[in-house]
Design an enzyme around this catalytic site. Structure first.
Site, PDB file in Angstrom:
ATOM      1  N   LYS A  13       0.864  -1.176   0.000  1.00 53.43           N
ATOM      2  CA  LYS A  13       0.000   0.000   0.000  1.00 53.43           C
ATOM      3  C   LYS A  13       0.901   1.227   0.000  1.00 53.43           C
ATOM      4  CE  LYS A  13      -4.586   0.680   0.375  1.00 53.43           C
ATOM      5  NZ  LYS A  13      -5.640  -0.121  -0.249  1.00 53.43           N
ATOM      6  N   GLY A  49     -22.929   4.389   4.172  1.00 58.56           N
ATOM      7  CA  GLY A  49     -22.067   4.936   3.128  1.00 58.56           C
ATOM      8  C   GLY A  49     -22.575   4.580   1.752  1.00 58.56           C
ATOM      9  N   VAL A  50     -22.928   5.600   0.970  1.00 59.09           N
ATOM     10  CA  VAL A  50     -23.444   5.362  -0.379  1.00 59.09           C
ATOM     11  C   VAL A  50     -22.572   6.084  -1.404  1.00 59.09           C
ATOM     12  CG1 VAL A  50     -25.820   4.745   0.153  1.00 59.09           C
ATOM     13  CG2 VAL A  50     -25.182   7.168   0.060  1.00 59.09           C
ATOM     14  N   GLY A  51     -21.255   5.870  -1.283  1.00 56.94           N
ATOM     15  CA  GLY A  51     -20.329   6.325  -2.311  1.00 56.94           C
ATOM     16  C   GLY A  51     -20.402   5.387  -3.492  1.00 56.94           C
ATOM     17  N   VAL A  92     -19.040   2.442  -4.206  1.00 53.27           N
ATOM     18  CA  VAL A  92     -19.275   1.032  -3.888  1.00 53.27           C
ATOM     19  C   VAL A  92     -20.593   0.844  -3.145  1.00 53.27           C
ATOM     20  CG1 VAL A  92     -18.422  -0.951  -2.601  1.00 53.27           C
ATOM     21  CG2 VAL A  92     -16.831   0.470  -3.883  1.00 53.27           C
TER      22      VAL A  92
END
Length: 349
Positions: A80, A184-186, A188
């Site tokens: 990463k 969370g509704v980004g 993905v």
């Protein structure tokens, strides 16, 4: 700051600190393990409060990528990178070029892809200066093509994983009428919620970004709740698709769901919270097992993209989770602990 003594240091093979005065680049690249292949993982750009916070983040995330790739049966290691800075105000072409040159100096030991604060376009720009970026090739879909963004594969894999968890915990194959709380509704989270809706699930959603939340509610016909209310809803599945460390001393006692299965990384604040979920009879789908669709997508780009092969590989997340669930039940151990053991058997051999 002593890196070797940090609790998040887990026998990492290599930690590289990169800087460039001209562009202002300050970045860290961590290669955790390369037994199965070159380390691949996203490049995150974030305005960390301190250098130690950035180091801890890259160490934790790179270790997670080793386990994720091993569980997904990929010939990849775990790595990463993080760039310290605000992606909205400090990301410049010069900074990306400087980071790309730092990547090139590692000669392929680490391969970067988009992540929080970076984009497919950023990776494409960096490809002018290094061969060691991925997730940049447009891919065929049922209706045409899509960008190299792996988030659709992440969402689909999470959907498949929820089906596995529902089968294991509730003994049912259909998601029709299933009650799901999506945090969370980004990219993905919204994609996952749409798939759940199409399968007949009833949805409750939340997000810290009000505009995104309002738009998602219209598209999904979902019930909107405040961020602090999402944990205590009387639902079947709690699907975290936003922040990490979301399962902690404050939130776990609030949960009424019998399943936790979502796309966000590092959901457990500490390993002991996985033990607490088990004691409460809540089935936890280990995050790096259920959200592996993205890394699978990037891997297939590297080996020669074939859509049918990708879909089949992502759908294998179902079997991977079933193996974890069955072994955890047999051994009376937390699912996260069992997933770690299976991954270690694969990348340490």
């Amino acid at each position: 700051m002593a890196v070797f003594s940090l609790s998040d240091f887990a026998d990492h093979e290599q930690v590289v600190f990169c800087s460039d005065d001209k562009s202002g680049l300050k970045a860290i690249i961590a290669v955790h393990n390369s037994n199965l292949g070159p380390a691949l993982g996203g490049c995150r750009m974030w305005p960390y409060a301190s250098e130690e916070e950035a180091v801890r983040d890259v160490l934790r995330l790179s270790r997670g990528m080793t386990y994720k790739s091993a569980m997904a049966n990929l010939k990849l290691g775990g790595g990463k990178s993080v760039i310290i800075g605000n992606p909205r105000t400090e990301k410049t072409p010069a900074l990306l070029a400087a980071f790309a040159r730092a990547l090139e100096n590692l000669n392929g030991r680490y391969i970067a892809a988009e992540d929080s604060g970076t984009s497919v376009d950023d990776m494409k720009y960096m490809a002018q200066f290094t061969a060691h970026v991925s997730g940049i090739v447009d891919k065929p879909t049922d209706g045409g093509t899509r960008s190299g963004d792996p988030s659709p594969a992440t969402a689909y894999g999470t959907f498949v994983g929820i089906k596995a968890a529902v089968k294991a915990k509730l003994g049912r194959d259909s998601l029709d009428g299933l009650r799901v709380a999506v945090q969370g509704v980004g990219h993905v989270g919204l994609d996952l919620a749409q798939q759940l809706k199409e399968a007949g699930a009833k949805l409750w959603i939340t997000d810290i970004h009000r505009e995104s939340l309002a738009e998602a509610a219209k598209v999904l016909g979902a019930t909107v709740v405040a961020p602090e209310e999402i944990f205590g809803l009387d639902v079947d599945v709690f699907a975290p698709c936003a922040l990490g460390a979301i399962l902690n001393d404050q939130t776990v006692p609030q949960l009424k769901a019998s399943i936790v299965a979502g796309a966000s990384n590092n959901q457990l604040a500490e390993a002991r919270h996985g033990v607490e979920l088990m004691k409460r009879g809540i089935l936890y789908a280990p995050d790096y097992v259920i959200n592996a669709g993205g890394i699978i997508d990037v891997y297939h780009e590297r080996i020669g993209f074939d859509r049918a092969a990708l879909v089949g590989h992502v759908e294998g997340i179902y079997d991977n989770l079933m193996e974890v669930f069955e072994r955890a039940q047999k051994e009376a151990r937390p699912t996260g602990e069992v997933a770690d053991a299976i991954a270690e058997e694969r990348f340490m051999r």
